[in-house]
Scaffold this motif. Structure first.
Motif, short mmCIF file in Angstrom:
data_model
loop_
_atom_site.label_atom_id
_atom_site.label_comp_id
_atom_site.label_asym_id
_atom_site.label_seq_id
_atom_site.Cartn_x
_atom_site.Cartn_y
_atom_site.Cartn_z
N TYR A 273 13.73 -17.03 -17.12
CA TYR A 273 13.26 -17.81 -15.93
C TYR A 273 14.08 -18.41 -15.17
CZ TYR A 273 10.01 -20.62 -13.16
OH TYR A 273 9.52 -21.20 -12.06
N ARG A 274 15.13 -19.02 -15.77
CA ARG A 274 15.85 -19.70 -15.12
C ARG A 274 16.89 -18.59 -14.31
NH1 ARG A 274 17.91 -22.35 -19.17
NH2 ARG A 274 19.56 -21.02 -19.84
N LYS A 275 17.11 -17.67 -14.83
CA LYS A 275 17.92 -16.64 -14.07
C LYS A 275 17.30 -16.11 -12.88
CE LYS A 275 19.98 -11.99 -14.76
NZ LYS A 275 20.08 -10.73 -15.60
N ILE A 276 15.94 -15.97 -12.68
CA ILE A 276 15.05 -15.88 -11.45
C ILE A 276 14.22 -16.59 -10.58
CG2 ILE A 276 14.52 -13.56 -12.84
CD1 ILE A 276 11.67 -14.41 -12.80
N LYS A 277 14.38 -17.86 -11.08
CA LYS A 277 13.54 -18.83 -10.30
C LYS A 277 14.07 -19.13 -8.87
CE LYS A 277 15.46 -23.10 -12.16
NZ LYS A 277 15.08 -24.28 -13.05
N ILE B 77 -10.39 -17.19 -8.45
CA ILE B 77 -8.56 -17.62 -8.29
C ILE B 77 -8.11 -17.99 -9.72
CG2 ILE B 77 -6.83 -18.79 -7.41
CD1 ILE B 77 -8.66 -19.45 -4.93
N LEU B 78 -7.09 -17.16 -10.07
CA LEU B 78 -6.36 -17.41 -11.44
C LEU B 78 -5.29 -17.85 -11.29
CD1 LEU B 78 -6.37 -17.09 -14.66
CD2 LEU B 78 -5.62 -14.96 -14.20
N PHE B 79 -4.74 -19.20 -11.62
CA PHE B 79 -3.54 -19.79 -11.15
C PHE B 79 -2.78 -19.41 -12.73
CE2 PHE B 79 -6.55 -22.07 -9.00
CZ PHE B 79 -5.96 -22.10 -7.72
N VAL B 80 -1.53 -18.88 -12.25
CA VAL B 80 -0.60 -18.67 -13.51
C VAL B 80 0.73 -19.20 -13.25
CG1 VAL B 80 -1.79 -16.51 -13.94
CG2 VAL B 80 0.22 -16.44 -12.32
N ARG B 81 1.39 -19.31 -14.34
CA ARG B 81 2.78 -19.95 -14.12
C ARG B 81 3.82 -18.81 -14.75
NH1 ARG B 81 3.29 -25.52 -12.91
NH2 ARG B 81 5.27 -24.96 -12.52
N PHE B 82 4.82 -18.43 -14.01
CA PHE B 82 5.50 -17.36 -14.54
C PHE B 82 6.47 -17.94 -15.76
CE2 PHE B 82 5.19 -15.15 -10.15
CZ PHE B 82 4.25 -14.63 -10.66
N LYS B 83 6.80 -19.27 -15.70
CA LYS B 83 7.71 -19.82 -16.70
C LYS B 83 6.96 -19.81 -18.04
CE LYS B 83 8.34 -24.14 -16.53
NZ LYS B 83 8.83 -25.51 -16.00
N GLN B 84 5.70 -19.53 -17.94
CA GLN B 84 5.01 -19.55 -19.34
C GLN B 84 4.87 -18.23 -19.76
OE1 GLN B 84 1.20 -21.13 -18.32
NE2 GLN B 84 1.63 -22.97 -18.33
N MET B 85 5.43 -17.11 -18.96
CA MET B 85 5.47 -15.79 -19.54
C MET B 85 6.89 -15.52 -19.75
SD MET B 85 3.17 -14.35 -15.94
CE MET B 85 3.79 -12.50 -16.41
#
Length: 399
Positions: free
Chosen positions: A334-338, A320-328
């Protein structure tokens, strides 16, 4: 390690109203974003027919490496179009029937047990539509509540219909409510392999995937899937392994599930075949299974060990790879889509604004083996530099 020079990707998209050409266009946009972030060039060719798995070629190049990837899109847009193309009341009735089947077969209980946010995602569209229907009925029967004469029902019923059609439905469709109704019909069909021609569609897809796996001189096969596409991919790959247990022998194969919804189908009691096929994939020593999770994505089974939940606790579980979209993404992006949970769920296969340890384009078209992404983190980003000897070899083969 030498850079990958030639790979084949078999991508199973999620439940979206997009055909293979639209997925290719999305991939091209994402590849441009990734190339900008990582400082390489990416060329995406036109789509070519290949049965149920049409493909396009991607050439990615930078100093030190040159990688050619053939991306097959095993989309199920024809099934999506059939479900979404029916009259409104048919979609409404069939959607609620699918919800009842999910609940009766133990699916809903399993969702709240293993990923409570996914349970909320399940009940959301049905509760929303029910609320709209109740509000409309309240308007229609308001004359009775206020003791008005019977003839006033003419106006109240007209007003109720106008409210439902022109006020409620447009707002509900901004949240893709009826599309989600169809999604649950698809889930029931994939669980029980009945209805909407699911079994026949899987058989046809398996034929094309089998042919793609015969591509010569391939260093790496990546079988990637997103959302509902992970159930489809598990069915197709498992079906092939049932028939040819040694099919993948001597091949480097990475099975990558992004925001996986395999358990959306597998937790229903009728999904015995799907659970069995998950076990075949997990037991196949030639497959490296990478499961990509994101905490802020509510539409998947965060931290769940899929093979174990499917009854295969004794096998090697997916990495399992845990990612954070806010880091991409940039802070503004990110504020627009979260707050748009469906848009967040799509980010697994969309392009980045910034360099990050997970990047769909880099994994499917870049020089690094896809399995390497299991080891990347915030502190260890992908490294795209190769020494001069590897560079000369890579460029020579690329020509």
């Amino acid at each position: 390690m030498n850079p990958i020079k030639k790979r084949v990707v078999l991508h199973f998209p999620g439940f979206e109203p997009l055909d293979a050409a639209a997925h290719r266009a999305r991939y091209e946009r994402s590849a441009r974003q990734s190339a900008t972030a990582w400082d390489f060039t990416a060329s995406v060719d036109e789509m070519k027919n290949f049965g149920r798995a049409p493909y396009f070629d991607v050439t990615a190049t930078a100093a030190g490496w040159h990688t050619q990837s053939r991306i097959h899109i095993v989309d199920h847009n024809d099934l999506v179009a059939t479900l979404n193309g029916r009259p409104f009341f048919t979609r409404l009735m069939q959607g609620y029937l699918a919800a009842a089947k999910v609940a009766a077969s133990g699916g809903m209980t399993g969702y709240f047990r293993h990923a409570w946010r996914f349970g909320l995602f399940f009940i959301f569209p049905f509760l929303l539509m029910l609320a709209g229907l109740i509000l409309s009925l309240s308007i229609a029967f308001a004359p009775i509540l206020f003791g008005l004469p019977a003839w006033s029902h003419i106006g109240s019923i007209a007003l109720a219909i106008a409210f439902f059609v022109y006020v409620f439905l447009p707002q509900a469709e901004k949240l893709h409510t009826l599309h989600l109704f169809s999604d649950w019909e698809m889930a029931v069909a994939m669980a029980g392999l009945n209805g909407i021609g699911a079994e026949q569609w899987l058989e046809a897809s398996a034929v094309s995937v089998r042919q793609a796996l015969d591509e010569p001189d391939v260093e790496e096969f990546v079988i990637s899937s997103h959302s509902m596409g992970s159930s489809v991919a598990a069915h197709v790959v498992g079906l092939l392994l049932e028939r040819e247990p040694d099919l993948l022998q001597s091949k480097r194969v990475v099975f990558t599930t992004l925001g996986s919804a395999i358990l959306q189908c597998a937790l229903m009691r009728p999904a015995k075949v799907l659970r069995s096929r998950v076990g075949l994939i997990a037991r196949c020593k030639d497959i490296f299974w990478l499961d990509v999770h994101c905490l802020t994505d509510a539409i998947h089974f965060y931290k769940a060990k899929v093979a174990a939940v499917c009854g295969h606790e004794d096998v090697r579980q997916a990495s399992i790879l845990f990612v954070r979209f806010k880091q991409m993404l940039s802070e503004k992006h990110y504020r627009k889509i979260k707050r748009d949970f469906l848009r967040v769920h799509r980010q697994y296969v969309l392009g980045p604004d910034l360099r990050a340890f997970f990047d769909f384009t880099l994994m499917t078209a870049g020089p690094l083996p896809a399995a390497d992404f299991a080891e990347f983190s915030v502190k260890r980003l992908p490294e795209l530099s190769f020494n001069s000897g590897e560079a000369a070899q890579a460029l020579s083969v690329g020509r």
